[in-house]
Design an enzyme around this catalytic site. Structure first.
Site, PDB file in Angstrom:
ATOM      1  N   GLY A  32      24.615  37.609  46.067  1.00  0.00           N
ATOM      2  CA  GLY A  32      25.349  36.939  46.870  1.00  0.00           C
ATOM      3  C   GLY A  32      26.582  36.391  46.450  1.00  0.00           C
ATOM      4  O   GLY A  32      27.105  36.828  45.369  1.00  0.00           O
TER       5      GLY A  32
ATOM      6  N   GLN B 289      15.066  40.751  45.211  1.00  0.00           N
ATOM      7  CA  GLN B 289      15.202  42.171  45.027  1.00  0.00           C
ATOM      8  C   GLN B 289      15.207  42.679  46.285  1.00  0.00           C
ATOM      9  O   GLN B 289      14.151  43.167  46.744  1.00  0.00           O
ATOM     10  CB  GLN B 289      14.675  42.750  43.935  1.00  0.00           C
ATOM     11  CG  GLN B 289      14.898  44.119  43.354  1.00  0.00           C
ATOM     12  CD  GLN B 289      15.052  45.190  44.247  1.00  0.00           C
ATOM     13  OE1 GLN B 289      16.097  45.524  44.841  1.00  0.00           O
ATOM     14  NE2 GLN B 289      13.810  45.602  45.051  1.00  0.00           N
TER      15      GLN B 289
ATOM     16  N   ARG C  72      16.663  60.631  56.593  1.00  0.00           N
ATOM     17  CA  ARG C  72      16.631  59.892  55.043  1.00  0.00           C
ATOM     18  C   ARG C  72      14.856  59.890  54.754  1.00  0.00           C
ATOM     19  O   ARG C  72      14.162  59.315  55.621  1.00  0.00           O
ATOM     20  CB  ARG C  72      17.200  58.719  55.111  1.00  0.00           C
ATOM     21  CG  ARG C  72      17.639  58.136  53.928  1.00  0.00           C
ATOM     22  CD  ARG C  72      18.375  56.687  53.929  1.00  0.00           C
ATOM     23  NE  ARG C  72      17.823  55.639  54.605  1.00  0.00           N
ATOM     24  CZ  ARG C  72      18.234  54.780  54.888  1.00  0.00           C
ATOM     25  NH1 ARG C  72      19.337  54.417  54.086  1.00  0.00           N
ATOM     26  NH2 ARG C  72      17.823  53.551  55.545  1.00  0.00           N
TER      27      ARG C  72
ATOM     28  N   ARG D 232      13.939  50.356  65.720  1.00  0.00           N
ATOM     29  CA  ARG D 232      13.838  49.095  65.029  1.00  0.00           C
ATOM     30  C   ARG D 232      13.927  47.909  65.857  1.00  0.00           C
ATOM     31  O   ARG D 232      14.253  48.043  67.013  1.00  0.00           O
ATOM     32  CB  ARG D 232      14.993  48.939  63.961  1.00  0.00           C
ATOM     33  CG  ARG D 232      15.208  50.129  63.002  1.00  0.00           C
ATOM     34  CD  ARG D 232      13.506  49.834  62.142  1.00  0.00           C
ATOM     35  NE  ARG D 232      13.717  50.871  60.984  1.00  0.00           N
ATOM     36  CZ  ARG D 232      13.125  52.059  60.967  1.00  0.00           C
ATOM     37  NH1 ARG D 232      12.582  52.395  61.950  1.00  0.00           N
ATOM     38  NH2 ARG D 232      13.161  52.837  59.757  1.00  0.00           N
TER      39      ARG D 232
ATOM     40  N   TYR E 169       8.863  47.555  47.313  1.00  0.00           N
ATOM     41  CA  TYR E 169       9.325  46.170  47.880  1.00  0.00           C
ATOM     42  C   TYR E 169       8.422  45.640  48.959  1.00  0.00           C
ATOM     43  O   TYR E 169       8.316  44.311  48.758  1.00  0.00           O
ATOM     44  CB  TYR E 169      10.748  46.635  48.797  1.00  0.00           C
ATOM     45  CG  TYR E 169      11.230  45.525  49.432  1.00  0.00           C
ATOM     46  CD1 TYR E 169      12.015  44.431  49.031  1.00  0.00           C
ATOM     47  CD2 TYR E 169      10.985  45.593  51.084  1.00  0.00           C
ATOM     48  CE1 TYR E 169      12.539  43.475  49.890  1.00  0.00           C
ATOM     49  CE2 TYR E 169      11.679  44.524  51.779  1.00  0.00           C
ATOM     50  CZ  TYR E 169      12.391  43.629  51.266  1.00  0.00           C
ATOM     51  OH  TYR E 169      12.836  42.930  52.002  1.00  0.00           O
TER      52      TYR E 169
ATOM     53  N   ILE F  68      21.108  35.715  54.626  1.00  0.00           N
ATOM     54  CA  ILE F  68      20.262  34.866  55.465  1.00  0.00           C
ATOM     55  C   ILE F  68      20.196  33.693  54.901  1.00  0.00           C
ATOM     56  O   ILE F  68      20.369  32.318  55.816  1.00  0.00           O
ATOM     57  CB  ILE F  68      18.667  35.379  55.509  1.00  0.00           C
ATOM     58  CG1 ILE F  68      18.859  36.955  56.009  1.00  0.00           C
ATOM     59  CG2 ILE F  68      17.866  34.653  56.428  1.00  0.00           C
ATOM     60  CD1 ILE F  68      17.638  37.819  56.087  1.00  0.00           C
TER      61      ILE F  68
ATOM     62  N   SER G   6       8.800  40.534  55.158  1.00  0.00           N
ATOM     63  CA  SER G   6       9.103  41.541  55.858  1.00  0.00           C
ATOM     64  C   SER G   6       8.253  42.111  56.824  1.00  0.00           C
ATOM     65  O   SER G   6       7.285  42.881  56.361  1.00  0.00           O
ATOM     66  CB  SER G   6       9.932  42.638  54.979  1.00  0.00           C
ATOM     67  OG  SER G   6      10.030  43.760  55.454  1.00  0.00           O
TER      68      SER G   6
ATOM     69  N   GLN H 286      14.360  32.670  49.742  1.00  0.00           N
ATOM     70  CA  GLN H 286      14.937  33.719  50.266  1.00  0.00           C
ATOM     71  C   GLN H 286      15.471  34.882  49.206  1.00  0.00           C
ATOM     72  O   GLN H 286      15.547  35.939  49.398  1.00  0.00           O
ATOM     73  CB  GLN H 286      16.217  33.510  50.921  1.00  0.00           C
ATOM     74  CG  GLN H 286      16.019  32.422  52.274  1.00  0.00           C
ATOM     75  CD  GLN H 286      15.059  32.984  53.180  1.00  0.00           C
ATOM     76  OE1 GLN H 286      15.212  34.023  53.715  1.00  0.00           O
ATOM     77  NE2 GLN H 286      14.157  32.083  53.651  1.00  0.00           N
ATOM     78  N   ALA H 287      15.528  34.223  47.575  1.00  0.00           N
ATOM     79  CA  ALA H 287      15.998  35.086  46.809  1.00  0.00           C
ATOM     80  C   ALA H 287      15.142  36.424  46.520  1.00  0.00           C
ATOM     81  O   ALA H 287      13.784  35.916  46.531  1.00  0.00           O
ATOM     82  CB  ALA H 287      16.235  34.135  45.385  1.00  0.00           C
TER      83      ALA H 287
HETATM   84  N1  LIG Z   1      18.084  41.546  55.761  1.00  0.00           N
HETATM   85  C1  LIG Z   1      16.925  41.853  56.306  1.00  0.00           C
HETATM   86  O1  LIG Z   1      16.673  42.692  57.368  1.00  0.00           O
HETATM   87  C2  LIG Z   1      15.442  41.094  55.785  1.00  0.00           C
HETATM   88  C3  LIG Z   1      14.355  41.870  56.357  1.00  0.00           C
HETATM   89  C4  LIG Z   1      13.254  41.102  55.790  1.00  0.00           C
HETATM   90  C5  LIG Z   1      13.094  40.544  54.860  1.00  0.00           C
HETATM   91  N2  LIG Z   1      14.282  40.133  54.169  1.00  0.00           N
HETATM   92  C6  LIG Z   1      14.358  39.042  53.149  1.00  0.00           C
HETATM   93  O2  LIG Z   1      14.898  38.165  53.446  1.00  0.00           O
HETATM   94  C7  LIG Z   1      15.644  37.512  52.022  1.00  0.00           C
HETATM   95  C8  LIG Z   1      17.161  37.286  52.109  1.00  0.00           C
HETATM   96  O3  LIG Z   1      17.612  38.703  52.236  1.00  0.00           O
HETATM   97  P1  LIG Z   1      19.205  38.898  52.586  1.00  0.00           P
HETATM   98  O4  LIG Z   1      19.110  40.125  53.497  1.00  0.00           O
HETATM   99  O5  LIG Z   1      19.906  37.622  52.980  1.00  0.00           O
HETATM  100  O6  LIG Z   1      19.552  39.454  51.166  1.00  0.00           O
HETATM  101  P2  LIG Z   1      20.766  39.159  50.180  1.00  0.00           P
HETATM  102  O7  LIG Z   1      20.860  40.054  49.145  1.00  0.00           O
HETATM  103  O8  LIG Z   1      22.074  38.861  51.066  1.00  0.00           O
HETATM  104  O9  LIG Z   1      20.318  37.705  49.495  1.00  0.00           O
HETATM  105  C9  LIG Z   1      19.451  37.660  48.617  1.00  0.00           C
HETATM  106  C10 LIG Z   1      19.901  36.643  47.673  1.00  0.00           C
HETATM  107  O10 LIG Z   1      19.118  36.617  46.549  1.00  0.00           O
HETATM  108  C11 LIG Z   1      19.935  36.711  45.305  1.00  0.00           C
HETATM  109  N3  LIG Z   1      19.181  36.929  44.301  1.00  0.00           N
HETATM  110  C12 LIG Z   1      18.889  38.398  43.924  1.00  0.00           C
HETATM  111  N4  LIG Z   1      18.006  38.156  42.890  1.00  0.00           N
HETATM  112  C13 LIG Z   1      17.971  36.919  42.360  1.00  0.00           C
HETATM  113  C14 LIG Z   1      17.477  36.265  41.318  1.00  0.00           C
HETATM  114  N5  LIG Z   1      16.733  37.121  40.385  1.00  0.00           N
HETATM  115  N6  LIG Z   1      17.532  35.251  41.025  1.00  0.00           N
HETATM  116  C15 LIG Z   1      18.157  34.287  41.982  1.00  0.00           C
HETATM  117  N7  LIG Z   1      18.632  34.927  43.101  1.00  0.00           N
HETATM  118  C16 LIG Z   1      18.760  36.198  43.225  1.00  0.00           C
HETATM  119  C17 LIG Z   1      21.052  37.398  45.612  1.00  0.00           C
HETATM  120  O11 LIG Z   1      22.129  36.987  44.664  1.00  0.00           O
HETATM  121  C18 LIG Z   1      21.473  36.919  47.063  1.00  0.00           C
HETATM  122  O12 LIG Z   1      22.382  35.894  47.248  1.00  0.00           O
HETATM  123  C19 LIG Z   1      14.910  38.527  50.821  1.00  0.00           C
HETATM  124  O13 LIG Z   1      13.688  37.783  50.462  1.00  0.00           O
HETATM  125  C20 LIG Z   1      14.754  39.665  51.726  1.00  0.00           C
HETATM  126  O14 LIG Z   1      13.662  40.458  51.210  1.00  0.00           O
HETATM  127  C21 LIG Z   1      15.498  40.724  54.748  1.00  0.00           C
END
Ligand SMILES: NC(=O)c1ccc[n+]([C@@H]2O[C@H](COP(=O)([O-])OP(=O)(O)OC[C@H]3O[C@@H](n4cnc5c(N)ncnc54)[C@H](O)[C@@H]3O)[C@@H](O)[C@H]2O)c1
Length: 319
Positions: free
Chosen positions: A36, A76, A278, A208, A141, A12, A117, A73-74
């Protein structure tokens, strides 16, 4: 505006950076590259390779880039890892956020966006949940996302930040990891394009709300400069359109059949099979984004069909 996007090398975050770059906004990524990839960060955008848990490294990045706005956005992102290692989840998702909040407070940051989320905090919802729907996160989470939202209120009270939680539904689109536990669109696309059989958990009647990553990035861009009162805000970012996994599999199959035929490499795609359910999967999760439309002027531009067609073509091109 100078925008720091944490998690900017992720799925994202990289789309947010791409949209900021095309709008001519100065931006930088902060990412530890644990999930990432460097190549996801648009050319010319600086990347601070920093772990959000490392307070002094985060501070150095803030001092160097001097952001006025932060999109956090970062995270776990694995629900199952959060269950296995709740401490690790809290370190990244809670303590990491606190490091970011402190740096925002100690610098010239005016506004902080936080990736929350909808699915993880509302629990099972049959009709589109609004922002005032009771929250009942089950997994660590979702609990850490909810705690993060409470800290946004603190970020405003203590540091005067305009703090905005964007509660995404299920995000899909180009660059999503097809090897993760979530990201069913990426998993189905990758498998179907290579003629592999996909397995649907249980009866597949798990509903969903799938939102395209380009729309989620646009919601971030809108929230960065929408006129908002000082305080903490929360907006759902989804489509309110229910799609179950059986329907999704059929839609991805159609998109993959069309895309491979168009490319002159038609693929025989086997019908999905059903496996065991699941544990812990919600039956239904859909959210209403009427508030984001009214206050951010944002609404999704992709239908599920057009979004999937684009995503499947992207996976096909990537090979
Ligand atoms: N993908 C979805 O459907 C969704 C839904 C709801 C919320 N989110 C939230 O959106 C955000 C982005 O998610 P995404 O789907 O792009 O996931 P993603 O894993 O592609 O992106 C997360 C990024 O955070 C970085 N990261 C992880 N731990 C880190 C740390 N300790 N320090 C610095 N960087 C760190 C990772 O390297 C990665 O690039 C997250 O906060 C996630 O919880 C995603």
């Amino acid at each position: 505006m100078r925008v720091l996007v944490t998690g900017g090398a992720g799925f994202i975050g990289s789309h947010i950076l791409e949209q900021l770059a095309s709008a001519g906004v100065e931006a930088a990524a902060l990412d530890d590259l644990s999930g990432g990839k460097r190549e996801n960060v648009p050319e010319g955008v600086p990347l601070f390779e920093v772990d959000v848990r490392d307070a002094s490294a985060v501070k150095t990045a803030f001092d160097e880039f001097r952001p006025t706005h932060v999109s956090h956005q970062a995270a776990q992102v694995s629900v199952s890892r959060s269950v296995r290692e709740p401490e690790f989840d809290a370190e990244v998702n809670v303590l990491g956020l606190l490091n970011v909040i402190r740096c925002c407070g100690e610098s010239e940051v005016e506004r902080l966006l936080f990736a929350s989320s909808g699915g993880a905090i509302y629990g099972d919802v049959l009709s589109p949940a609004k922002e005032d729907h009771p929250t009942q996160p089950l997994a660590p989470y979702g609990i850490s996302k909810m705690v993060g939202e409470h800290y946004l209120r603190f970020a405003h009270a203590e540091h005067g930040l305009i703090a905005v939680a964007l509660r995404y539904s299920n995000v899909y689109g180009p660059r999503q990891d097809p090897h993760g536990e979530a990201g069913v669109v990426a998993i189905f696309s990758q498998k179907m394009l290579s003629g592999e059989e996909v397995t649907i958990f249980g009866d597949g009647k798990y509903v969903r709300d799938y939102v395209h990553v380009g729309d989620v990035a646009a919601a971030n861009v809108a929230a960065l400069d929408a006129e908002l009162e000082a305080g903490k805000h929360a907006f759902n970012i989804g489509t309110a359109v229910p799609t179950d996994v059986n329907q999704l599999a059929a839609l991805v199959m159609t998109a993959a059949t069309e895309a491979t035929a168009e490319a002159g490499k038609p693929v025989e795609i086997p019908k999905p099979v059903h496996g065991d359910p699941r544990a812990g999967d919600l039956r239904s999760s859909i959210i209403s984004s009427a508030k984001a439309k009214a206050e951010l002027g944002w609404e999704p531009q992709h239908s599920i069909e057009s979004g999937l067609a684009e995503t499947v073509r992207w996976f096909l091109r990537r090979g």
